[in-house]
Each structure stands twice: as C-alpha cells, then as structure tokens.
Write an enzyme that holds these catalytic residues in place. Sequence first.
Site, PDB file in Angstrom:
ATOM      1  N   ALA A 177       0.826  -1.209   0.000  1.00 49.90           N
ATOM      2  CA  ALA A 177       0.000   0.000   0.000  1.00 49.90           C
ATOM      3  C   ALA A 177       0.858   1.257   0.000  1.00 49.90           C
ATOM      4  O   ALA A 177       0.536   2.253  -0.661  1.00 49.90           O
ATOM      5  CB  ALA A 177      -0.940  -0.005   1.207  1.00 49.90           C
ATOM      6  N   LYS A 207      -5.860 -12.567  -7.291  1.00 53.90           N
ATOM      7  CA  LYS A 207      -4.559 -11.979  -7.634  1.00 53.90           C
ATOM      8  C   LYS A 207      -3.560 -12.403  -6.564  1.00 53.90           C
ATOM      9  O   LYS A 207      -3.498 -11.805  -5.490  1.00 53.90           O
ATOM     10  CB  LYS A 207      -4.654 -10.456  -7.715  1.00 53.90           C
ATOM     11  CG  LYS A 207      -3.364  -9.800  -8.194  1.00 53.90           C
ATOM     12  CD  LYS A 207      -3.515  -8.293  -8.299  1.00 53.90           C
ATOM     13  CE  LYS A 207      -2.242  -7.662  -8.832  1.00 53.90           C
ATOM     14  NZ  LYS A 207      -1.090  -7.861  -7.908  1.00 53.90           N
TER      15      LYS A 207
END
Length: 675
Positions: free
Chosen positions: A42, A117
């Site tokens: 992130a 993913k």
Amino acid sequence: MPDPKDPQAPPAVKQRIEELAGEVQRLNDAYYAVGDSPLPDAEYDALKDELAALVAEHPELEPADSPLGKVNAPSELTGPTVRHARPMLSLGKATTEEQIRAFCERFPGKVFRVSEKLDGLSLSVVYTGGTLEHVATRGTGEVGELVTEKVRHVVPDLPHAIGEDGRVEVRGEAVMLRSVWSAYNEAHPDRILTNPRSGAAGTLMQKDPEAAAAAGRLLRFFAFGADRDGAPVDIAALDGIEDAATVVCPDADAVIAAIEAIGARRDDLDYDIDGAVVRLHDPAEFDAAGFNSAEPRGAIAFKYPPEERTTKLLAVEWQVGKVGRIAPRARVEPVFVGGVTVENITLHNPRLIRERDLRVGDTVAVVRRGDVIPFAGRAIVEDRDGSEEEIVPPVDCPSCGTELEIRGTGEERWCTNLQCPAQITRRLMHWASRPAADMEGVGNVWIEKLADDGVLQTRADFYRLTAEQLMGYERMGEVSARNTVDAIERSKGLGLRRALIGLAIPMASDGIAKRLCLAGYERIEDVAAATVAELEAIRDIGTKVAESLVAFFARETIVTEIAALRELGVHLDVLDEDRPVDVAAAGDSPLKGATVVVTGAFTHGVTGAKISRPDLTRLVEQAGATASSSVSATTTYLLAGANVGAAKTDKAATLGVEVVDPDTLWGWLKDAGVA
C-alpha cells in the site's frame, strides 16, 4: 509541498518527481533483485500514485529513467536471461466498483473471468515436447531471468514433464503458503522472513536452492494462463499444473459479485492475495484488445484494502497473562489496516523484538490478516533519526514484583507467583469467557473491579456473588445486578470439557480438553487423578502436556477450588455432547464411516441461524463420520459452506474427493437422526 499547478512550483515539483522516481526504483530493486519488501504494498502504491499524478501535471519533468509506464523490474538482471516469446506485463489498478464497471463498459456484451490476484512472483514455465525447458521470472517484461534449476528444488509440485507436444508456455505465480512461511519462521527465529511475498521472492534469489529447500523454503505454483505455439490451452488439460481459482462472469454485476466473494474468503486462504484480476474471458478477444507499454488493455487488477501499513511505535506495555506469561504489547499511532483502525499491536516475544531491532519511536510495518491480532512485521530503519529508544524487557513482574524467569526460544518472561494479582484477574476473565463458562454479559471491566476489591479471588467466588452485593457499586442497578447473577447461575452447567478450558491449564489447549472427554473421562476428579503414562496414551497428548496436567491438578489450591465449585453446584462432569460418539447408534447416511473435512461458513439447516464449525463438526461426528482438518487421499467428503477458499476445493478435485454442499449435508444429518 507547493501546488503542482502553480507556475512557480516546477523546481520543487521537479525535485519531488526525481525523489519519487528514485525511491520507486530502489524499492523495485529491493524486491525484484534481492527479494526484500522494505515497504508494504500500500505504501509502495501510494508513492507510485503520487509520482504518476505529478508527472501527469508536468510531463516535461519526467526523468528519462522513470519507472512509470514500465513493468515493475530491477534496474538490471544479474543472472542468465531469456527473451520472452511475448511480453509479461503488469496490470492496471482499480480500487473502486466504479472503476471496475468502467472497465467492463469498454467491452460491451463481452464475457469476463475473475480470479484471485496472488501475491507472489510471476513466472514463465516453458515445456518443449512435453519436457521442462526453462523457467524465467518476469524480469523487465521483455527479458526474464532464468531460474530453472532453482525452481526444480524449491517448487517441488511443478511437473518436469506434462506429456504435451509442441512448445507450451504456462504463466503463473509462485507463492509461499502462509503455513510454510509460519513453519519456517518458527524453525528459524534467527532468519525470520518478513512476509510470504518476500519469502517467495527471496527464495528464488537464493544461491543454494538445495539448502533453501532443505530449510523448508518451498513454494507453490498456480497457473493463470497457458498457450501451445501461441494458441490458448486449457490449464486443466495440463497434467500436474495447478490453476488459480477462476469464475466466469457474463456482465459487470457478476464481476463485482465475484470480486466480493474472493474478498470474503481472503482470510481463510493459505496464501496471500492482494486483489482480484478481471480480464476478458475469450483469449482471442483479450489479444485483440492489445496493450500499452506496460499493461494489457483487456485486464485490470482490483486491489483490496491493505493488510499491511506503516505507523509510529509510541510505547510498549508488558501485560501479565492468565498463566504468568509477560507479553509485550505496543501502542501505535492509529492506522487503518485490514479493514479496521489499529491502535495496539503485539510484538510477540523479547527475542523477536531484539532480532528485528524494534525500538520505541520506530516507523513499523503493521500487519493484520482477518481476526489475527495485529503485529509488527518490521521496523523501517531508513526512517530513524536517532531519537528511538531501546525496548528493554522487565526483570520483575509489573503486577506483583516477583523476579521473572526466562523460558523458551522466544526468551519469554514468566511470573511464577500464582497469587500474582494480574494473573488472578486474567484467569477469572478467562473462566467467564465464551469458550469456558460463557457468562454472557459479565464483562472484563466488572471482573477487574471486583477482583481489585477482593470480592473475586477464585473461580468459585463467581457463584457466591449476590445481587445485593453488586447493587452496592456505582452504575450497577437492580436490573443489571440481577441479570449478572442470573448469567452466572446459567453458567453452572458448563460440563467437563469447558471446565477444563476455563481452568487455563498450561500447555493444555481447547483440543486437549476435547481429547480428554473423548478418551472416556467422566468427572474432573478422574482427570485430576490420572497419571502421566495414562494421559500420554491418549491421542495428541505428549509427555510435556501430560506432565503439565498432572502438575496442575497436584496443586492444593486447585484441589480446594474444584471442591468449592462442586459444593456450589457447578457441573464438572462430561456432557452427552462431549462423550465419544456411538457410531453404531447413528442412523443411515453417507456420513457413517466417512472421513470428512469441514470448511467455509454454515447456517443451521433447521433454524437458519449461523452455526459454528465446532458445533457442525460435532453433528457430523454424531452421524458417524471422522472429522479431519485437511484434505488428503483418505478424505471421503469435503463439506463446503459459503466463502470457501480455492485451496481445499482444488485439492479435492485433484484427489477425486466429493464436495458436498450445505443442503445435501443437512439432508444426510437428518437421515442420521442428529439434525
């Protein structure tokens, strides 16, 4: 920072763009060349997004070596290389439903497919004439680094031959399973891997793959695409190749639902995923959509909320547990991670603090997955300014002042004073908790207050409380006092299994309590009278656990407390629901004599209420089945509820194990007479 749109801003913006470009490339080098992740995903994405936004405003300031518009890759490949037959590209990113719908609207009337993913390392695996020719990393996208021999050792499940003609290229992701990562870190506390993602990348950077495999650094390969001589191939047709779980979706609504379903089961998977991949289902349509410099136009990645973020470590408290272990808990600046705001994290043990060189004042990566207690993955040492303070474990108990013992490989501190006030309070809280006596509405704040006042000192003291006593406390009215006493009264029927859990016997888990009941012990006094040899004869009870049980029940205080609980009417004998199952008495159903694995979320087939996995497992056992925790060749059925991870269902399919849905299961339980 000055406003990028301000005509006076370019000098400052130029400097910031250069800083960001250099930092993104440094992070690419650390991960793709060394196998390290200095920052959570992130944080990395945020840096790259900031760089992209500035460059969009001032394209003339983008450096010649900018990492934008390129596949994430190291500055240079150091090993032998191979040119990919077609580029291995990165994926565009979406974080909102609107972005996913906008992507789908670019292809009206088309069918999509959605898959997990996986958070690992992309590989190209090439077979020629059915034999493994080479394995390469994504590398620069055009050129990959050869890792064939390393993969032969550290990815044992990848077949060396597939029995297919022509040139077959399989593309997929090499991941380190969470269970493998945890086992490796437990066995190698001096060489801890930060997270499974770094573990996967770092393993393929090892110079000695044999040693890496021997140390338990093994990876798993999941395929997400394959072709033969350029034409698409069904992965399921390739012997031994495991494919990523995929859902075919006719429209955007179905795509959104599939993304949400993958996100819901994320925490139950044995591997990390950081999103879902949406792409055109038809390979020809996908190829026709084309690609830009770094991304295919026919696919996009939806990113879930991060499970790892950075924050500041403000202070460390040493908490006394119910059996005397002194656990370090850190207070951090509030950070939103894993779907919640985190203000406190665990530091595990003193050895981990020392080996990770964690300090008060550090910027630390906070990790949270599912309901797991948030913990500090590592310190970001590059952010230190010299003001950080060493974390020093206590020498004496923070509660009673007793000198602490150091035990185990984690160098944990233990208070040996059984009368330590903090230990007493923690034991009382544990006895009242849901897995034990289940005193609904009797909160920890009141337990702590009553313990501090000396009203609660033993578990038996709960059953001596009166409403009149409680009404003497501020904010405890007559109704609240009566409800509290009634909840305590209802808890008297807990039975042997939950009583054993509530006693917080060192080394004796909830599973050990169940084993003792299944072994035929009827009363808690029977367990207390058992010898080490008798206990060792029970499945899953080893010498250390047996010795701990015997030592616990030898304490005079425990003998006295059990007698007091009996006198006060607390039920300490085995309940029917915890007795060994009489298989012969079970009705007819396919479950009788079967070995099953229960996975996913279930609701009761009669009441419609949510049913816990232990309760459902008990019903299944009453129907004559044997419950196991993992799918194997001996498994008869995989009992699958909602939000089931792909790992178990894929393995069931590979082994030919029948997957049973909830409706069928409840029909079987009714046939057996237990539902």
